[in-house]
Design a protein around this motif. Structure first.
Motif, PDB file in Angstrom:
ATOM      1  N   SER A   1       9.833 -57.492 -18.348  1.00 19.03           N
ATOM      2  CA  SER A   1       9.892 -56.472 -17.294  1.00 19.03           C
ATOM      3  C   SER A   1       8.979 -56.848 -16.135  1.00 19.03           C
ATOM      4  O   SER A   1       9.045 -56.264 -15.060  1.00 19.03           O
ATOM      5  CB  SER A   1       9.496 -55.097 -17.872  1.00 19.03           C
ATOM      6  OG  SER A   1       8.246 -55.185 -18.508  1.00 19.03           O
TER       7      SER A   1
ATOM      8  N   ARG B   1      -0.446 -62.564 -21.269  1.00 20.39           N
ATOM      9  CA  ARG B   1      -1.753 -61.935 -21.499  1.00 20.39           C
ATOM     10  C   ARG B   1      -1.644 -60.776 -22.466  1.00 20.39           C
ATOM     11  O   ARG B   1      -2.511 -60.587 -23.319  1.00 20.39           O
ATOM     12  CB  ARG B   1      -2.325 -61.432 -20.168  1.00 20.39           C
ATOM     13  CG  ARG B   1      -2.870 -62.556 -19.325  1.00 20.39           C
ATOM     14  CD  ARG B   1      -3.505 -62.025 -18.061  1.00 20.39           C
ATOM     15  NE  ARG B   1      -4.004 -63.151 -17.263  1.00 20.39           N
ATOM     16  CZ  ARG B   1      -4.413 -63.070 -16.009  1.00 20.39           C
ATOM     17  NH1 ARG B   1      -4.368 -61.894 -15.385  1.00 20.39           N
ATOM     18  NH2 ARG B   1      -4.848 -64.113 -15.371  1.00 20.39           N
ATOM     19  N   MET B   2      -0.583 -60.010 -22.329  1.00 18.13           N
ATOM     20  CA  MET B   2      -0.408 -58.885 -23.251  1.00 18.13           C
ATOM     21  C   MET B   2      -0.290 -59.377 -24.695  1.00 18.13           C
ATOM     22  O   MET B   2      -0.865 -58.789 -25.607  1.00 18.13           O
ATOM     23  CB  MET B   2       0.824 -58.069 -22.886  1.00 18.13           C
ATOM     24  CG  MET B   2       1.069 -56.941 -23.877  1.00 18.13           C
ATOM     25  SD  MET B   2       2.731 -56.233 -23.782  1.00 18.13           S
ATOM     26  CE  MET B   2       3.743 -57.623 -24.247  1.00 18.13           C
TER      27      MET B   2
ATOM     28  N   CYS C   1       6.197 -55.393 -32.940  1.00 21.82           N
ATOM     29  CA  CYS C   1       6.341 -54.506 -31.785  1.00 21.82           C
ATOM     30  C   CYS C   1       6.135 -55.266 -30.488  1.00 21.82           C
ATOM     31  O   CYS C   1       6.882 -55.114 -29.521  1.00 21.82           O
ATOM     32  CB  CYS C   1       5.316 -53.376 -31.856  1.00 21.82           C
ATOM     33  SG  CYS C   1       5.911 -51.865 -32.589  1.00 21.82           S
ATOM     34  N   LEU C   2       5.086 -56.096 -30.469  1.00 19.92           N
ATOM     35  CA  LEU C   2       4.772 -56.857 -29.259  1.00 19.92           C
ATOM     36  C   LEU C   2       5.910 -57.805 -28.906  1.00 19.92           C
ATOM     37  O   LEU C   2       6.330 -57.888 -27.752  1.00 19.92           O
ATOM     38  CB  LEU C   2       3.476 -57.661 -29.468  1.00 19.92           C
ATOM     39  CG  LEU C   2       2.183 -56.852 -29.500  1.00 19.92           C
ATOM     40  CD1 LEU C   2       1.029 -57.695 -30.027  1.00 19.92           C
ATOM     41  CD2 LEU C   2       1.849 -56.314 -28.120  1.00 19.92           C
TER      42      LEU C   2
ATOM     43  N   VAL D   1      -1.484 -62.227 -26.049  1.00 15.32           N
ATOM     44  CA  VAL D   1      -2.797 -62.683 -26.536  1.00 15.32           C
ATOM     45  C   VAL D   1      -3.672 -61.481 -26.900  1.00 15.32           C
ATOM     46  O   VAL D   1      -4.216 -61.400 -28.001  1.00 15.32           O
ATOM     47  CB  VAL D   1      -3.533 -63.553 -25.491  1.00 15.32           C
ATOM     48  CG1 VAL D   1      -4.943 -63.863 -25.961  1.00 15.32           C
ATOM     49  CG2 VAL D   1      -2.770 -64.831 -25.226  1.00 15.32           C
ATOM     50  N   CYS D   2      -3.794 -60.544 -25.964  1.00 14.98           N
ATOM     51  CA  CYS D   2      -4.615 -59.354 -26.204  1.00 14.98           C
ATOM     52  C   CYS D   2      -4.124 -58.587 -27.412  1.00 14.98           C
ATOM     53  O   CYS D   2      -4.913 -58.176 -28.271  1.00 14.98           O
ATOM     54  CB  CYS D   2      -4.588 -58.436 -24.980  1.00 14.98           C
ATOM     55  SG  CYS D   2      -5.399 -59.124 -23.525  1.00 14.98           S
ATOM     56  N   GLY D   3      -2.832 -58.397 -27.483  1.00 16.67           N
ATOM     57  CA  GLY D   3      -2.262 -57.609 -28.574  1.00 16.67           C
ATOM     58  C   GLY D   3      -2.516 -58.238 -29.931  1.00 16.67           C
ATOM     59  O   GLY D   3      -2.867 -57.548 -30.890  1.00 16.67           O
TER      60      GLY D   3
ATOM     61  N   ALA E   1       9.007 -57.545 -29.856  1.00 16.28           N
ATOM     62  CA  ALA E   1      10.179 -56.750 -29.474  1.00 16.28           C
ATOM     63  C   ALA E   1      10.114 -56.387 -27.991  1.00 16.28           C
ATOM     64  O   ALA E   1      11.144 -56.340 -27.314  1.00 16.28           O
ATOM     65  CB  ALA E   1      10.255 -55.493 -30.334  1.00 16.28           C
ATOM     66  N   SER E   2       8.903 -56.173 -27.501  1.00 16.42           N
ATOM     67  CA  SER E   2       8.753 -55.738 -26.110  1.00 16.42           C
ATOM     68  C   SER E   2       9.093 -56.845 -25.117  1.00 16.42           C
ATOM     69  O   SER E   2       9.249 -56.580 -23.926  1.00 16.42           O
ATOM     70  CB  SER E   2       7.343 -55.204 -25.865  1.00 16.42           C
ATOM     71  OG  SER E   2       6.447 -56.272 -25.679  1.00 16.42           O
TER      72      SER E   2
ATOM     73  N   GLU F   1       1.770 -62.109 -17.086  1.00 10.03           N
ATOM     74  CA  GLU F   1       1.274 -60.829 -17.592  1.00 10.03           C
ATOM     75  C   GLU F   1       1.756 -60.544 -19.002  1.00 10.03           C
ATOM     76  O   GLU F   1       1.009 -60.014 -19.831  1.00 10.03           O
ATOM     77  CB  GLU F   1       1.681 -59.693 -16.638  1.00 10.03           C
ATOM     78  CG  GLU F   1       1.067 -59.868 -15.267  1.00 10.03           C
ATOM     79  CD  GLU F   1       0.986 -58.591 -14.459  1.00 10.03           C
ATOM     80  OE1 GLU F   1       1.458 -57.540 -14.937  1.00 10.03           O
ATOM     81  OE2 GLU F   1       0.437 -58.643 -13.345  1.00 10.03           O
ATOM     82  N   ALA F   2       2.976 -60.928 -19.281  1.00  8.18           N
ATOM     83  CA  ALA F   2       3.483 -60.777 -20.648  1.00  8.18           C
ATOM     84  C   ALA F   2       2.666 -61.652 -21.603  1.00  8.18           C
ATOM     85  O   ALA F   2       2.337 -61.237 -22.711  1.00  8.18           O
ATOM     86  CB  ALA F   2       4.957 -61.150 -20.700  1.00  8.18           C
TER      87      ALA F   2
ATOM     88  N   ALA G   1      -4.819 -56.803 -32.815  1.00 13.71           N
ATOM     89  CA  ALA G   1      -4.170 -56.470 -34.088  1.00 13.71           C
ATOM     90  C   ALA G   1      -4.950 -57.074 -35.259  1.00 13.71           C
ATOM     91  O   ALA G   1      -5.097 -56.453 -36.315  1.00 13.71           O
ATOM     92  CB  ALA G   1      -2.729 -56.961 -34.087  1.00 13.71           C
TER      93      ALA G   1
ATOM     94  N   SER H   1       3.253 -55.683 -38.290  1.00 14.31           N
ATOM     95  CA  SER H   1       4.047 -54.644 -37.635  1.00 14.31           C
ATOM     96  C   SER H   1       3.688 -54.534 -36.159  1.00 14.31           C
ATOM     97  O   SER H   1       4.558 -54.384 -35.290  1.00 14.31           O
ATOM     98  CB  SER H   1       3.876 -53.321 -38.377  1.00 14.31           C
ATOM     99  OG  SER H   1       3.435 -52.299 -37.525  1.00 14.31           O
ATOM    100  N   ALA H   2       2.402 -54.631 -35.842  1.00 15.76           N
ATOM    101  CA  ALA H   2       1.997 -54.609 -34.440  1.00 15.76           C
ATOM    102  C   ALA H   2       2.547 -55.829 -33.705  1.00 15.76           C
ATOM    103  O   ALA H   2       3.034 -55.731 -32.576  1.00 15.76           O
ATOM    104  CB  ALA H   2       0.472 -54.561 -34.327  1.00 15.76           C
TER     105      ALA H   2
END
Lengths: 205, 205
Positions: free
Chosen positions: B152, B160-161, B188-189, B163-165, B191-192, B157-158, B169, B184-185
């Motif tokens: 999106s 970075r998300m 989700c990441l 790595v952070c996620g 999947a996004s 930025e994706a 987790a 599971s986390a």
DNA sequence: GTCTATAACGAGATAGAC
DNA sequence: GTCTATCTCGTTATAGAC
């Protein structure tokens, strides 16, 4: 009882908690000593031991106070915002505010030190995450019902992803001293549950 | 040179690094001492100082070795998997493998202790995250071009998300001793960014 | 409630023998 | 390369005076 000395400077116990909290959030539970707190407050470590018998007790008290304040903030969000998207944005802002002071979430920091933590502190850390997850799950479920959110899986799993993602974003963003890095990761996370963040609380001019 | 003593037990320096790595990942840089390493290896702390003059130098060496191994693993992923989804899954597995040993990412742990770290270690931690981000960004861009991913926002930025996620987790899942919570986390990441993970490496019966 | 004094221990580090 | 011995310092904690 406790009426005077309320104005400039609270009582010693809460000033100890203030400094202790800052030190744990910036340096970690294994990264500060009674000596650091005492020096900051210009008291002796003996005085510290009077208020908190040992570091473990101080640690427990720190989590307890932090958790109360945090969950009060969640109640305030419930009261002030009605939609799931607004609540999630406000939730993210809670974290951002902490990071802006160059701190980590108290329990995020303690989670990293979990293996070395005194037993009573461990349970309190777990409880903090559990309650976060419960609150977020409720928000997610509500958002799903009203159609304000789009989840690809169970609300609980989305809630866990958000907690993990935000804790991790603080962890990684802090070394860079870059709150924007946190915000961008947070926006991505919210986008993944269907919250558009195009109009963000515009960074003051 | 260096030919004997290769079979059972490597040379002392690398055995020190092995124990040091484990201790940092499980207890943190401020949560272990030269004494701990020495006891584990049945040598004295003086021997430790012979191989690594101080804790700071040991720390630098730990990050250096860890980073080399990690980025070798990324190259191996590039070689073995061609699609972005498969590469991302393999990337997640790298983290899951660490967590299964009840460890955190070495640099995730050090990020939490960043403020108390000796200067030379700080740069190395930042570099680790930068290189992760670069690799992930490339995978994301490739996945976008082939249409295998749906982002999106910008690939960076994706990245970075993710790595952070994943770091978050691990951080949160470890106190629970629950790898499934991490998985599971992570699902989700992924999947996004449009990676479906319905058929996961089925948890052995 | 806060202090002084001090105990008891562990940490990182060094000198020098083997 | 590894050891023994030792040093210095910081950390947690306690006893007891004020």
């Amino acid at each position: 009882m406790a009426r005077a000395q309320q104005h400039l400077g609270a009582d010693t116990a809460s000033r100890i908690l203030d400094i202790g909290e800052e030190l744990v959030q910036t340096r970690g539970f294994n990264g500060f000593s009674y000596g650091d707190v005492a020096a900051d407050l210009k008291i002796t470590t003996a005085t510290l031991h009077y208020h908190f018998p040992g570091k473990a007790e101080l640690g427990r008290a720190l989590i307890a106070r932090y958790a109360v304040r945090f969950f009060d903030a969640l109640s305030a969000i419930d009261a002030r915002h009605s939609g799931a998207p607004a609540r999630l944005q406000a939730y993210v802002d809670l974290y951002a505010t902490v990071l802006r002071e160059r701190r980590l979430c108290l329990c995020g920091m303690l989670a990293s030190e979990y293996n070395t933590l005194p037993e009573p502190m461990r349970d309190a850390v777990i409880q903090f995450f559990d309650e976060n997850e419960r609150w977020l799950t409720r928000v997610m479920e509500q958002g799903c019902e009203t159609g304000a959110l789009r989840l690809s899986g169970p609300a609980r799993e989305a809630a866990r992803m958000i907690v993990c993602g935000l804790e991790g974003a603080m962890l990684v963003a802090r070394p860079y001293g870059d709150v924007a890095r946190f915000q961008s990761a947070a926006d991505c996370l919210l986008a993944s549950v269907g919250v558009s963040t195009s109009l963000h609380p515009a960074p003051a001019r």
